[in-house]
Write an enzyme that holds these catalytic residues in place. Structure first.
Site, PDB file in Angstrom:
ATOM      1  N   ASP A  13      -1.680   5.141  -6.711  1.00 40.87           N
ATOM      2  CA  ASP A  13      -1.999   4.476  -5.458  1.00 40.87           C
ATOM      3  C   ASP A  13      -2.244   2.988  -5.648  1.00 40.87           C
ATOM      4  OD1 ASP A  13      -2.683   4.126  -2.781  1.00 40.87           O
ATOM      5  OD2 ASP A  13      -4.800   4.536  -3.168  1.00 40.87           O
ATOM      6  N   ASP A  41       0.843  -1.182   0.000  1.00 40.96           N
ATOM      7  CA  ASP A  41       0.000   0.000   0.000  1.00 40.96           C
ATOM      8  C   ASP A  41       0.879   1.233   0.000  1.00 40.96           C
ATOM      9  OD1 ASP A  41      -1.822   1.969   0.286  1.00 40.96           O
ATOM     10  OD2 ASP A  41      -2.375   1.474   2.338  1.00 40.96           O
TER      11      ASP A  41
END
Ligand SMILES: *[C@@H]1O[C@H](CO)[C@@H](O)[C@H](O)[C@H]1NC(C)=O
Ligand SMILES: *[C@@H]1O[C@H](CO)[C@@H](O)[C@H](O)[C@H]1NC(C)=O
Ligand SMILES: *[C@@H]1O[C@H](CO)[C@@H](O)[C@H](O)[C@H]1NC(C)=O
Ligand SMILES: *[C@@H]1O[C@H](CO)[C@@H](O)[C@H](O)[C@H]1NC(C)=O
Ligand SMILES: *[C@@H]1O[C@H](CO)[C@@H](O)[C@H](O)[C@H]1NC(C)=O
Ligand SMILES: *[C@@H]1O[C@H](CO)[C@@H](O)[C@H](O)[C@H]1NC(C)=O
Length: 398
Positions: free
Chosen positions: A270, A98
């Site tokens: 992202d 992440d």
């Protein structure tokens, strides 16, 4: 709040590395991909909640008074995990990749939290971690221990008793209670001279089935076999809140008429976002151009076969180069339609509504819908992001 993702990594991927690789050469870490869709969950809603949390959080993490709902990264619809071995004898964790948050807690609230090993050093610090995914700051005991990620083994990596920081750029890193920054894996490996480049290469591919595990991180360089042609770099954006993450500026136009969708807007790349959310006004223009209708079951835009035939490419201008997101890249992989509650033969778009208007420094999130088509380089050393086309940029597998 955090459940461990138990995925078994294919060890065959590890042995694919050349035994002749120089000691400081790029270190490859294979990733495993998982579809993580709870019944009734709409991907677009999950991505929207995450974008909101990231926008509000800025560099300091969210605060309860922001009114931001906690969004656990495990709610992400597509999760890529890397196997991490900590200590001796090694304890295995599955790190969720992440880049929107370098504070990834592993082992928290699971049956197997981290316990000190023979190589642990108790730093006697208290660790504090805040990220966009935790309502409150988390505290834990801090240790240094050996951490092995694929080909990369890092001694003296600082970890929380349930905490692990992968590292993206500064701003979202954990700090100790006394305010000292915790070195992320990338920072620490660099400081210890284990890498020859201060960067991470990131490779994903469009999935062709629900168990298609693909994805790879390369610490300290790029994997030439995963992209074609040159890498084009663009500086990290200085516009907040995107600047707190892997933020860049980009311009997006639609089709041969080059209809403006977003113009020199700030946003982020992202790995915790499934779709390609864009600001609500940009989304309205895109919806108009495509003629799509919002499908209430999946929460995605849906088009007919005829509309798909006339769908045109989106052009992302980044760092002075144009990256073409083809019409096939703009649709959700049809083999996964039923996984998200859609019709098997429906055509759903991955461009979604960010839920906030443009002009707020977080106008888009280039999530997996984008990253599965382009190779990305997070070049921490030069504060820039690189992008290149891949053999899958023009794939028609979706
Ligand atoms: C823990 O590791 C960091 C480097 O990551 C180092 O600066 C620090 O001195 C270490 N602490 C102890 C107590 O060994
Ligand atoms: C680590 O240090 C802290 C603070 O001194 C202490 O409370 C804790 O018990 C220590 N942990 C171990 C495993 O010794
Ligand atoms: C899923 O896709 C991958 C990559 O294309 C392939 O290797 C694998 O065999 C596929 N698995 C199934 C169950 O179709
Ligand atoms: C990046 O985008 C923001 C928001 O549109 C803008 O204010 C800023 O000037 C842009 N930065 C550059 C270097 O163009
Ligand atoms: C959508 O199209 C209609 C008809 O062409 C136009 O009146 C409207 O302004 C468009 N809306 C957006 C957001 O582009
Ligand atoms: C993808 O297709 C476009 C034409 O639609 C072409 O211009 C481009 O070179 C192709 N890109 C790659 C990486 O093959």
């Amino acid at each position: 709040m955090f459940t461990q993702v138990s995925l078994v990594l294919s060890l065959a991927l590890l042995s694919a590395a050349s035994p002749l690789a120089p000691r400081k050469g790029p270190k490859t870490v294979p990733l495993a991909r998982k579809l993580n869709i709870a019944a009734g969950t709409k991907i677009a809603d999950v991505d929207q909640a995450r974008a909101k949390a990231l926008s509000k959080a800025g560099a300091d993490g969210p605060k309860a008074e922001d009114g931001v709902s906690p969004v656990s990264v495990t709610n992400t619809v597509v999760i890529y995990t890397a196997e991490v071995l900590v200590g001796s004898p090694p304890q295995t964790f599955n790190l969720i990749v992440d880049t929107g948050s370098s504070n990834t807690w592993v082992g928290a609230n699971t049956a197997n939290p981290y316990v000190p090993t023979s190589t642990s050093v108790n730093t006697t610090n208290i660790i504090v971690c805040s990220s966009a995914f935790f309502f409150t700051r988390h505290y834990g005991l801090e240790y240094n221990d050996t951490v092995a990620l694929g080909e990369l083994s890092i001694p003296q990596q600082t970890i929380g008793a349930a905490q692990f920081a992968l590292g993206g750029f500064s701003g979202t890193d954990g700090t100790t209670a006394s305010g000292n920054p915790i070195l992320t894996v990338t920072d620490n490996a660099w400081e210890q001279g284990l890498l020859s480049q201060y960067e991470i290469g990131i490779s994903f591919q469009p999935p062709t089935n629900s168990s298609d595990a693909n994805g790879q991180l390369t610490f300290g360089g790029v994997d030439e076999s995963k992209f074609d042609g040159p890498i084009t770099y663009t500086p990290l954006t200085t516009t907040a809140p995107a600047s707190g993450y892997v933020g860049i500026n980009q311009t997006v136009t639609y089709g041969s008429q080059q209809v403006p969708i977003l113009t020199n807007a700030a946003g982020i790349l992202d790995t915790g976002t499934t779709l390609v959310p864009i600001a609500s006004d940009a989304f309205a223009v895109y919806q108009n151009l495509t003629g799509a209708v919002l499908d209430t079951t999946t929460g995605l835009l849906k088009i007919t076969g005829e509309q798909y035939d006339s769908l045109e490419s989106l052009f992302f201008e980044i760092g002075g180069r144009t990256f073409e997101l083809t019409k096939n890249a703009q649709i959700w992989p049809r083999t996964l339609n039923t996984n998200i509650g859609g019709d098997a033969d429906g055509i759903y778009l991955v461009v979604s509504n960010l839920g906030a208007p443009s002009g707020h420094g977080m106008d888009f999130v280039d999530g997996y819908g984008f990253l599965e088509r382009f190779y990305a380089v997070y070049d921490t050393g030069s504060s820039r992001v690189g992008l290149a086309t891949t053999p899958f940029t023009n794939a028609t597998t979706n």
